[in-house]
Write a protein that holds these residues in place. Structure first.
Motif, mmCIF file in Angstrom:
data_model
loop_
_atom_site.group_PDB
_atom_site.id
_atom_site.type_symbol
_atom_site.label_atom_id
_atom_site.label_comp_id
_atom_site.label_asym_id
_atom_site.label_seq_id
_atom_site.Cartn_x
_atom_site.Cartn_y
_atom_site.Cartn_z
ATOM 1 N N ASP A 21 61.183 11.900 72.796
ATOM 2 C CA ASP A 21 61.205 11.223 71.498
ATOM 3 C C ASP A 21 62.501 11.521 70.746
ATOM 4 O O ASP A 21 63.520 11.849 71.367
ATOM 5 C CB ASP A 21 59.966 11.606 70.675
ATOM 6 C CG ASP A 21 59.827 13.107 70.490
ATOM 7 O OD1 ASP A 21 60.812 13.845 70.723
ATOM 8 O OD2 ASP A 21 58.731 13.567 70.128
ATOM 9 N N ARG A 90 58.568 15.044 49.152
ATOM 10 C CA ARG A 90 59.052 15.176 50.528
ATOM 11 C C ARG A 90 60.071 16.305 50.634
ATOM 12 O O ARG A 90 59.992 17.143 51.549
ATOM 13 C CB ARG A 90 59.682 13.871 51.005
ATOM 14 C CG ARG A 90 58.710 12.694 51.115
ATOM 15 C CD ARG A 90 59.387 11.471 51.679
ATOM 16 N NE ARG A 90 60.523 11.038 50.863
ATOM 17 C CZ ARG A 90 61.337 10.052 51.203
ATOM 18 N NH1 ARG A 90 61.163 9.398 52.341
ATOM 19 N NH2 ARG A 90 62.335 9.702 50.402
ATOM 20 N N LYS A 123 50.528 10.160 52.973
ATOM 21 C CA LYS A 123 49.733 10.029 54.195
ATOM 22 C C LYS A 123 49.950 11.235 55.099
ATOM 23 O O LYS A 123 51.012 11.852 55.095
ATOM 24 C CB LYS A 123 50.109 8.737 54.927
ATOM 25 C CG LYS A 123 49.678 7.474 54.193
ATOM 26 C CD LYS A 123 50.003 6.227 54.999
ATOM 27 C CE LYS A 123 49.496 4.973 54.295
ATOM 28 N NZ LYS A 123 49.810 3.734 55.059
ATOM 29 N N ASP A 124 48.936 11.549 55.886
ATOM 30 C CA ASP A 124 48.971 12.753 56.716
ATOM 31 C C ASP A 124 50.197 12.810 57.613
ATOM 32 O O ASP A 124 50.830 13.873 57.751
ATOM 33 C CB ASP A 124 47.702 12.840 57.578
ATOM 34 C CG ASP A 124 46.452 13.154 56.776
ATOM 35 O OD1 ASP A 124 46.602 13.564 55.606
ATOM 36 O OD2 ASP A 124 45.343 12.995 57.315
ATOM 37 N N GLU A 125 50.560 11.685 58.229
ATOM 38 C CA GLU A 125 51.682 11.699 59.158
ATOM 39 C C GLU A 125 53.007 11.948 58.442
ATOM 40 O O GLU A 125 53.915 12.585 58.996
ATOM 41 C CB GLU A 125 51.745 10.406 59.966
ATOM 42 C CG GLU A 125 51.898 9.121 59.154
ATOM 43 C CD GLU A 125 50.574 8.475 58.782
ATOM 44 O OE1 GLU A 125 50.563 7.244 58.558
ATOM 45 O OE2 GLU A 125 49.558 9.201 58.702
ATOM 46 N N GLU A 126 53.122 11.459 57.193
ATOM 47 C CA GLU A 126 54.337 11.710 56.418
ATOM 48 C C GLU A 126 54.437 13.187 56.057
ATOM 49 O O GLU A 126 55.492 13.805 56.197
ATOM 50 C CB GLU A 126 54.326 10.865 55.142
ATOM 51 C CG GLU A 126 54.734 9.428 55.346
ATOM 52 C CD GLU A 126 56.229 9.275 55.547
ATOM 53 O OE1 GLU A 126 56.992 10.123 55.049
ATOM 54 O OE2 GLU A 126 56.631 8.300 56.209
ATOM 55 N N ARG A 128 53.036 15.714 57.530
ATOM 56 C CA ARG A 128 53.260 16.481 58.754
ATOM 57 C C ARG A 128 54.732 16.439 59.165
ATOM 58 O O ARG A 128 55.317 17.471 59.515
ATOM 59 C CB ARG A 128 52.371 15.927 59.866
ATOM 60 C CG ARG A 128 52.590 16.564 61.243
ATOM 61 C CD ARG A 128 51.711 15.881 62.270
ATOM 62 N NE ARG A 128 52.059 16.237 63.635
ATOM 63 C CZ ARG A 128 51.596 17.276 64.286
ATOM 64 N NH1 ARG A 128 50.746 18.092 63.697
ATOM 65 N NH2 ARG A 128 51.956 17.527 65.538
ATOM 66 N N SER A 129 55.346 15.263 59.097
ATOM 67 C CA SER A 129 56.726 15.140 59.547
ATOM 68 C C SER A 129 57.679 15.978 58.701
ATOM 69 O O SER A 129 58.620 16.587 59.232
ATOM 70 C CB SER A 129 57.166 13.674 59.535
ATOM 71 O OG SER A 129 57.277 13.173 58.216
ATOM 72 N N HIS A 130 57.426 16.061 57.392
ATOM 73 C CA HIS A 130 58.320 16.837 56.536
ATOM 74 C C HIS A 130 58.059 18.338 56.668
ATOM 75 O O HIS A 130 58.988 19.144 56.547
ATOM 76 C CB HIS A 130 58.193 16.362 55.097
ATOM 77 C CG HIS A 130 58.739 14.988 54.886
ATOM 78 N ND1 HIS A 130 60.085 14.704 54.950
ATOM 79 C CD2 HIS A 130 58.127 13.791 54.671
ATOM 80 C CE1 HIS A 130 60.282 13.411 54.765
ATOM 81 N NE2 HIS A 130 59.113 12.834 54.595
ATOM 82 N N CYS A 131 56.828 18.711 56.928
ATOM 83 C CA CYS A 131 56.554 20.126 57.205
ATOM 84 C C CYS A 131 57.232 20.545 58.504
ATOM 85 O O CYS A 131 57.813 21.637 58.591
ATOM 86 C CB CYS A 131 55.051 20.373 57.294
ATOM 87 S SG CYS A 131 54.180 20.278 55.724
#
Length: 235
Positions: A21, A90, A123-126, A128-131
């Protein structure tokens, strides 16, 4: 990325992974790595170590990994944060995750815009991505726990007493006469309000539950600036 964060789905063997990815682009374009090079890696919520690149091309990076180090020690702090503007949130998430904050309560207060709660950035995916971006920056692997709490008064009265138990509870409030302490050795619960701060009712309710109101000087800072400044002073 100061650490390539790995996930269980990356493993193609007990000690080998294949990355396909956006991390692959980072390995090729930023690290400019090639076969035989070693990179810092870590498994999400697990150990850190070294990955040796076995093969690398435009479609995948295959590494042999040796995970033998514990992640860095978490900051002994629970953060109670009034929800900032979503775009700011974010940046705040990446910052506090990188600094090692592992317990975060995001709350609604009087000055938090109601529309913020409907933002796609929550949203959860957002989140998660910043964490994950914060973990990669800090060479950490342990995701923070984030809980969203609406309705300030029930949260303060019902949840706060348990949250602050056995901690030093501080609320950042520019109107306070007490300066922010420094060099604290024990666990802390820190409450930070929205742009414009907590309203007096909210500060008094927090104080009633056991918080001490402290100021950080005469300057009024943005949320994304005051958080690292206060954490740096406290610890």
């Amino acid at each position: 990325m100061n650490c390539i964060l790995l996930f269980s789905t990356d493993f193609i063997g007990e000690k080998s992974v294949a990355i396909t990815d956006k991390r692959l682009d980072h390995i090729r374009q930023v690290h400019k790595a090639s076969s035989g090079d070693s990179l810092r890696v870590g498994i999400l919520n697990g150990k850190l170590g070294i990955g040796i690149i076995r093969s690398l091309d435009g479609t995948s990076c295959v590494m042999d990994v040796d995970l033998m180090e514990k992640p860095p020690v978490a900051m002994p702090l629970t953060l109670v944060l009034a929800l900032p503007r979503p775009k700011v949130f974010r940046r705040v998430l990446e910052c506090i995750t990188a600094m090692g904050v592992k317990k975060i309560y995001v709350i609604e207060t009087w000055r938090v815009e109601k529309g913020y709660w409907d933002s796609p950035f929550l949203k959860d995916e957002e989140i998660r991505s910043h964490c994950i971006a914060g973990l990669e920056q800090a060479r950490d692997t342990v995701m923070p726990s984030i809980e969203f709490k609406k309705k300030f008064k029930p949260f303060a009265e019902d949840d706060i007493p348990e949250i602050i138990k056995n901690t030093q509870a501080l609320v950042a409030h520019p109107g306070s006469q007490s300066p922010c302490p420094s060099g604290i050795l024990g666990p802390i619960t820190l409450a930070i309000g929205p742009e414009g701060g907590f309203i007096p009712f909210e500060v008094e309710l927090l104080k009633k539950q056991g918080f001490k109101a402290v100021n950080f000087g005469s300057r009024i800072l943005r949320v994304e600036h005051v958080i690292p400044a206060i954490l740096g002073k406290l610890f």
